[in-house]
Design a protein around this motif. Structure first.
Motif, mmCIF file in Angstrom:
data_model
loop_
_atom_site.group_PDB
_atom_site.id
_atom_site.type_symbol
_atom_site.label_atom_id
_atom_site.label_comp_id
_atom_site.label_asym_id
_atom_site.label_seq_id
_atom_site.Cartn_x
_atom_site.Cartn_y
_atom_site.Cartn_z
ATOM 1 N N ARG A 198 -5.319 17.323 -8.913
ATOM 2 C CA ARG A 198 -6.670 18.177 -9.552
ATOM 3 C C ARG A 198 -7.132 18.788 -8.448
ATOM 4 O O ARG A 198 -7.675 20.195 -8.403
ATOM 5 N N ARG A 199 -7.458 17.990 -7.400
ATOM 6 C CA ARG A 199 -8.219 18.677 -6.130
ATOM 7 C C ARG A 199 -7.302 19.404 -5.467
ATOM 8 O O ARG A 199 -7.836 20.446 -4.723
ATOM 9 N N ALA A 200 -6.097 19.360 -5.541
ATOM 10 C CA ALA A 200 -5.003 19.968 -4.824
ATOM 11 C C ALA A 200 -3.985 20.268 -5.596
ATOM 12 O O ALA A 200 -2.798 19.807 -5.632
ATOM 13 N N PRO A 201 -3.906 21.414 -6.474
ATOM 14 C CA PRO A 201 -2.826 22.011 -7.153
ATOM 15 C C PRO A 201 -1.566 22.352 -6.649
ATOM 16 O O PRO A 201 -0.572 22.420 -7.353
ATOM 17 N N ILE A 202 -1.593 22.474 -5.195
ATOM 18 C CA ILE A 202 -0.296 22.525 -4.828
ATOM 19 C C ILE A 202 0.599 21.196 -4.889
ATOM 20 O O ILE A 202 1.950 21.447 -4.671
ATOM 21 N N VAL A 203 0.038 20.296 -5.029
ATOM 22 C CA VAL A 203 0.893 19.021 -5.235
ATOM 23 C C VAL A 203 1.555 18.664 -6.525
ATOM 24 O O VAL A 203 1.028 19.021 -7.403
ATOM 25 N N ASP A 204 3.031 18.689 -6.354
ATOM 26 C CA ASP A 204 3.740 18.567 -7.569
ATOM 27 C C ASP A 204 3.966 17.186 -7.988
ATOM 28 O O ASP A 204 4.002 17.079 -9.173
ATOM 29 N N LEU A 205 4.010 16.145 -7.086
ATOM 30 C CA LEU A 205 4.086 14.803 -7.446
ATOM 31 C C LEU A 205 3.234 13.966 -6.705
ATOM 32 O O LEU A 205 3.112 13.923 -5.452
ATOM 33 N N VAL A 206 2.927 12.877 -7.382
ATOM 34 C CA VAL A 206 2.038 11.847 -6.730
ATOM 35 C C VAL A 206 2.829 10.586 -7.214
ATOM 36 O O VAL A 206 3.057 10.276 -8.276
ATOM 37 N N VAL A 207 3.195 9.731 -6.213
ATOM 38 C CA VAL A 207 4.108 8.462 -6.403
ATOM 39 C C VAL A 207 3.390 7.627 -5.560
ATOM 40 O O VAL A 207 3.244 7.441 -4.420
ATOM 41 N N GLY A 208 3.249 6.184 -6.242
ATOM 42 C CA GLY A 208 2.516 5.251 -5.632
ATOM 43 C C GLY A 208 3.584 4.408 -4.935
ATOM 44 O O GLY A 208 4.654 4.653 -5.113
ATOM 45 N N PRO A 209 3.183 3.466 -4.176
ATOM 46 C CA PRO A 209 4.080 2.748 -3.195
ATOM 47 C C PRO A 209 5.132 1.925 -3.917
ATOM 48 O O PRO A 209 6.163 1.626 -3.379
ATOM 49 N N GLN A 210 5.155 1.669 -5.044
ATOM 50 C CA GLN A 210 5.870 0.883 -5.865
ATOM 51 C C GLN A 210 7.007 1.494 -7.011
ATOM 52 O O GLN A 210 7.753 1.058 -7.557
ATOM 53 N N SER A 211 6.920 2.887 -6.681
ATOM 54 C CA SER A 211 7.674 3.812 -7.499
ATOM 55 C C SER A 211 8.466 4.849 -6.742
ATOM 56 O O SER A 211 9.168 5.756 -7.454
ATOM 57 N N TYR A 212 8.671 4.864 -5.637
ATOM 58 C CA TYR A 212 9.304 5.894 -4.722
ATOM 59 C C TYR A 212 10.801 5.801 -5.067
ATOM 60 O O TYR A 212 11.525 6.840 -4.932
ATOM 61 N N HIS A 213 11.285 4.551 -5.597
ATOM 62 C CA HIS A 213 12.712 4.620 -5.717
ATOM 63 C C HIS A 213 13.180 5.705 -6.877
ATOM 64 O O HIS A 213 14.189 6.035 -6.986
ATOM 65 N N GLN A 214 12.083 6.111 -7.824
ATOM 66 C CA GLN A 214 12.401 6.951 -8.865
ATOM 67 C C GLN A 214 12.256 8.372 -8.321
ATOM 68 O O GLN A 214 12.217 9.278 -9.190
ATOM 69 N N LEU A 215 12.115 8.668 -7.122
ATOM 70 C CA LEU A 215 11.860 9.784 -6.745
ATOM 71 C C LEU A 215 12.894 11.154 -7.122
ATOM 72 O O LEU A 215 12.465 12.102 -7.673
ATOM 73 N N PRO A 216 14.103 10.844 -7.229
ATOM 74 C CA PRO A 216 15.127 12.012 -7.632
ATOM 75 C C PRO A 216 14.666 12.505 -8.941
ATOM 76 O O PRO A 216 14.604 13.553 -9.441
#
Ligand code: SAM
Ligand code: SF4
Length: 491
Positions: A125-143
């Motif tokens: 919301r504050r930084a619309p350039i951000v395409d994805l927000v990934v918590g520390p327990q979810s980064y294995h799903q990055l692809p």
């Protein structure tokens, strides 16, 4: 030592090295990923794993943000202003993204780590350039998340499924590896159930979870075959490790270290960060028994005042800590002790602070990290009465750091003339120079041929500098004692 470098969000800025575990044919359609890591060693480990999971997608790590198709900020939330720093960095990234877009190049932007967990949707919301927000327990799903984001959705993934992440990483760990640096991190435990009243970790990393023994052993063996000589086991509360073994029993950290010490090629084991409450006899004995377990222990106490320890919910007293230190030193007399201290916790009086200084004088640390208390929203400490004024915190921090710095100098000076094992890790600044690490985690600089990188050598300490030791290869010496760390003074 003034502050803990692994927690200096504003200074710890590095892209992870180019991933070396990718088969060349997978890189035919190479895209570049730039990862900026803030915070602790666990984030360093996570950043490396992020580049690992992206490698099969054709991503290669770069340390030039302007050249990156994907930028990831792996963030830390342990102290204040972390989120604000991320937003101002995103402002700078926006300009780079715009410049790339003008020349017809795409740049996707991701925010990972503990700020991602804490802020969630607020980030896009504050930084619309951000395409994805990934918590520390979810980064294995990055692809998968990346491919959804490329189709135009804004992705926010902050699930707490640590088991799924560990299983995924372990499957990855079975893939062949070409080469890795001599020293590497390996996460064995994540999250925390202790709820110290100053700390955000239980909220950003979730409940305490340990990986299984088999997963850890597989990953450590793979590291050893990739050239890793030293493994540092990581966890927010690493000595609370309680991993399931194949026979269904639960192993503590001591038993895990004994198993890892059997792996061929792993010359050195370390672990961090420990809680005094979880320092059991088996772990203390492992320090005495295992030649591979380095004589260094980071055991934060935070305060020397019983009143403050209670209000921090640390669940031990200063005397408990002294007794523990005595047992540890009895088992391993030459161990280098390190700690973390917080000054200016709510209600800390001059006497409470003096109790902390007294504890430091009694323990005699080899190094320590110290912080001004920082109010973290959502933690009990943030709303406690008697918050300490900033100028008083600064004054106390300066006094404490002066004392620790004296102790560190004395500890370093006590190494002068010794011969010790040094793991040679990389080239130094000057030609012909290498940098390595002593058993007590001090950087050691010396002249040595590059071919020795990745080996453990006997080195005589000939000079003590402010931040590192200087040594000389001690060719032919072979009189190490049973601890494998140190022999009698060279002369
Ligand atoms: N689990 C470890 C323990 O129990 O000591 C510490 C892990 S914590 C992630 C790392 C260090 O950050 C702490 O030891 C503490 O000194 C510091 N820290 C955490 N929260 C803080 C706060 N609100 N203000 C200042 N320092 C803080
Ligand atoms: Fe934070 Fe460590 Fe306390 Fe857990 S034990 S809440 S990680 S300081």
């Amino acid at each position: 030592m003034t502050s803990r470098p692994d927690l200096e969000a504003e200074t710890t800025t590095s892209a992870v090295p180019a991933s070396e575990n990718t088969a060349p044919e997978e890189l035919t359609n190479t895209r570049k990923v730039f990862v900026r890591t803030y915070g602790c060693q666990m984030n360093v480990y996570d950043s490396e794993r992020m580049t690992d999971v992206l490698a099969p997608e054709g991503f290669k790590a770069t340390d030039d943000m302007e050249d990156a198709d994907l930028v990831i900020l792996n963030t830390c939330h342990i102290r204040e202003k972390a989120a604000e720093k991320v937003y101002s960095e995103l402002g700078r990234i926006r300009k780079v993204k715009e410049a790339r877009s003008k020349s017809g190049k795409e740049m996707m932007v991701g925010v990972a780590g503990c700020v991602a967990q804490a802020e969630g949707e607020e980030i896009s919301r504050r930084a619309p350039i951000v395409d994805l927000v990934v918590g520390p327990q979810s980064y294995h799903q990055l692809p998968e998340l990346l491919s959804k984001a490329r189709q135009g959705s804004k992705i926010v993934e902050t699930e707490f499924d640590i088991d799924a992440k560990f299983n995924h990483l372990s499957a990855n760990a079975e893939k062949p590896v070409l080469k890795r640096p001599p020293s590497a991190f390996l996460t064995v435990q994540e999250g925390c159930d202790k709820f110290c009243t100053f700390c955000v970790v239980p909220y950003t990393r979730g409940a305490e979870v340990s990986r299984s023994v088999a997963q850890i052993v597989t990953e450590a063996e793979r590291m050893a075959s990739a050239g890793v000589r030293e493994v540092t086991l990581l966890g927010q509360n690493v000595n609370a490790f309680h991993g399931e073994a194949q026979d269904g029993t639960t192993w503590g950290l001591g038993k895990l270290l004994r198993r890892l010490s059997e792996i061929d090629g792993l010359d050195r084991l370390r672990y961090t960060t420990s809680h005094p409450r979880d320092m059991d006899d088996d772990l203390i004995d492992a320090h005495r028994d295992l030649k591979t377990l380095m004589p260094y222990l980071h055991l934060p106490v935070q305060s020397g005042s019983d009143k403050i320890l209670k209000s921090m919910n640390r669940r031990h007293t200063r005397d408990d800590y002294f007794r523990l230190i005595d047992r540890i030193r009895e088992a391993t007399p030459d161990i280098a002790l390190s700690g973390d201290f917080i000054v200016g916790f709510p209600g800390e009086t001059d006497q409470d602070f003096e109790d902390t200084m007294d504890l430091i004088r009694r323990v005699e640390y080899g190094s320590a990290f110290s912080f001004k208390y920082s109010q973290r929203p959502g933690t009990p400490g943030a709303t406690m009465d008697d918050q300490v004024p900033e100028d008083l915190k600064s004054e106390r921090l300066a006094q404490l750091q002066a004392l620790v710095s004296e102790q560190q100098k004395a500890f370093n000076a006590s190494r002068l003339g010794m011969t010790c094992d040094v793991l040679l890790e990389k080239k130094g600044r000057n030609p012909g120079q290498l940098v390595g690490k002593s058993p007590w985690l001090q950087p050691v600089q010396l002249d040595a041929p590059e071919s020795l990188i990745g080996s453990v050598q006997a080195v005589e300490i000939v000079e003590i500098g402010p931040n590192s030791l200087f040594g000389r290869l001690n060719a032919g010496q072979d009189e190490r004692d049973d601890a494998g760390a140190i022999q009698a003074k060279a002369g």
